[in-house]
Motif scaffolding. Structure first.
Motif, PDB file in Angstrom:
ATOM      1  N   GLU A  53       0.834  -1.206   0.000  1.00  0.00           N
ATOM      2  CA  GLU A  53       0.000   0.000   0.000  1.00  0.00           C
ATOM      3  C   GLU A  53       0.866   1.252   0.000  1.00  0.00           C
ATOM      4  N   ALA A  54       1.898   1.265   0.820  1.00  0.00           N
ATOM      5  CA  ALA A  54       2.770   2.434   0.908  1.00  0.00           C
ATOM      6  C   ALA A  54       3.477   2.702  -0.428  1.00  0.00           C
ATOM      7  N   GLN A  55       3.793   1.638  -1.165  1.00  0.00           N
ATOM      8  CA  GLN A  55       4.472   1.784  -2.450  1.00  0.00           C
ATOM      9  C   GLN A  55       3.497   1.846  -3.621  1.00  0.00           C
ATOM     10  N   ASP A  56       2.202   1.681  -3.340  1.00  0.00           N
ATOM     11  CA  ASP A  56       1.175   1.628  -4.386  1.00  0.00           C
ATOM     12  C   ASP A  56       1.578   0.631  -5.485  1.00  0.00           C
ATOM     13  N   HIS A  57       2.039  -0.534  -5.028  1.00  0.00           N
ATOM     14  CA  HIS A  57       2.468  -1.593  -5.943  1.00  0.00           C
ATOM     15  C   HIS A  57       2.100  -2.918  -5.286  1.00  0.00           C
ATOM     16  N   HIS A  58       1.136  -3.604  -5.826  1.00  0.00           N
ATOM     17  CA  HIS A  58       0.524  -4.738  -5.140  1.00  0.00           C
ATOM     18  C   HIS A  58       0.919  -6.063  -5.780  1.00  0.00           C
ATOM     19  N   PRO A  59       1.325  -7.027  -4.956  1.00  0.00           N
ATOM     20  CA  PRO A  59       1.771  -8.321  -5.475  1.00  0.00           C
ATOM     21  C   PRO A  59       0.604  -9.231  -5.844  1.00  0.00           C
ATOM     22  N   GLU A  60       0.927 -10.223  -6.646  1.00  0.00           N
ATOM     23  CA  GLU A  60       0.049 -11.376  -6.805  1.00  0.00           C
ATOM     24  C   GLU A  60       0.547 -12.353  -5.747  1.00  0.00           C
ATOM     25  N   TRP A  61      -0.354 -12.939  -4.993  1.00  0.00           N
ATOM     26  CA  TRP A  61       0.113 -13.860  -3.975  1.00  0.00           C
ATOM     27  C   TRP A  61      -0.944 -14.889  -3.644  1.00  0.00           C
ATOM     28  N   SER A  62      -0.467 -15.947  -3.015  1.00  0.00           N
ATOM     29  CA  SER A  62      -1.384 -16.980  -2.524  1.00  0.00           C
ATOM     30  C   SER A  62      -0.847 -17.487  -1.192  1.00  0.00           C
TER      31      SER A  62
END
Length: 95
Positions: A53-62
């Protein structure tokens, strides 16, 4: 617009991010994490969510029980970018 990593930055990935692997057939990096149990894995994911959120860059994760798999790729760039490297380093720093 975010630019994809250049050839030199790609060549440096194994030394820059030694625990991450370049995914075969996809312009992305991946790392698999193992924890003691589900609660520890979930706590890790919560910390990663705050970074993302802080980097405005969201991973794909499971997540499955004690495992967390994270894939990073910059959709705006159409593949790997410095944003992925920055987030991967921040994730590694959590451990």
């Amino acid at each position: 617009m975010v630019d994809k990593l250049d050839a030199a930055a790609r060549a440096a990935l194994p030394s820059t991010l030694p625990r991450w692997e370049v995914m075969e057939g996809r312009d992305a990096i991946r790392r698999q994490f193992r924890f003691k149990d589900f609660s520890e894995a979930w706590a890790f994911m919560s910390r990663v969510a705050l970074l993302a959120e802080a980097q405005d860059h969201h991973p794909e994760w499971s997540n499955v029980w004690n495992r967390v798999d994270i894939v990073l790729s910059t959709h705006d760039a159409g593949g790997l970018s410095e944003r992925d490297v920055k987030l991967a380093r921040a994730i590694d720093a959590l451990l």
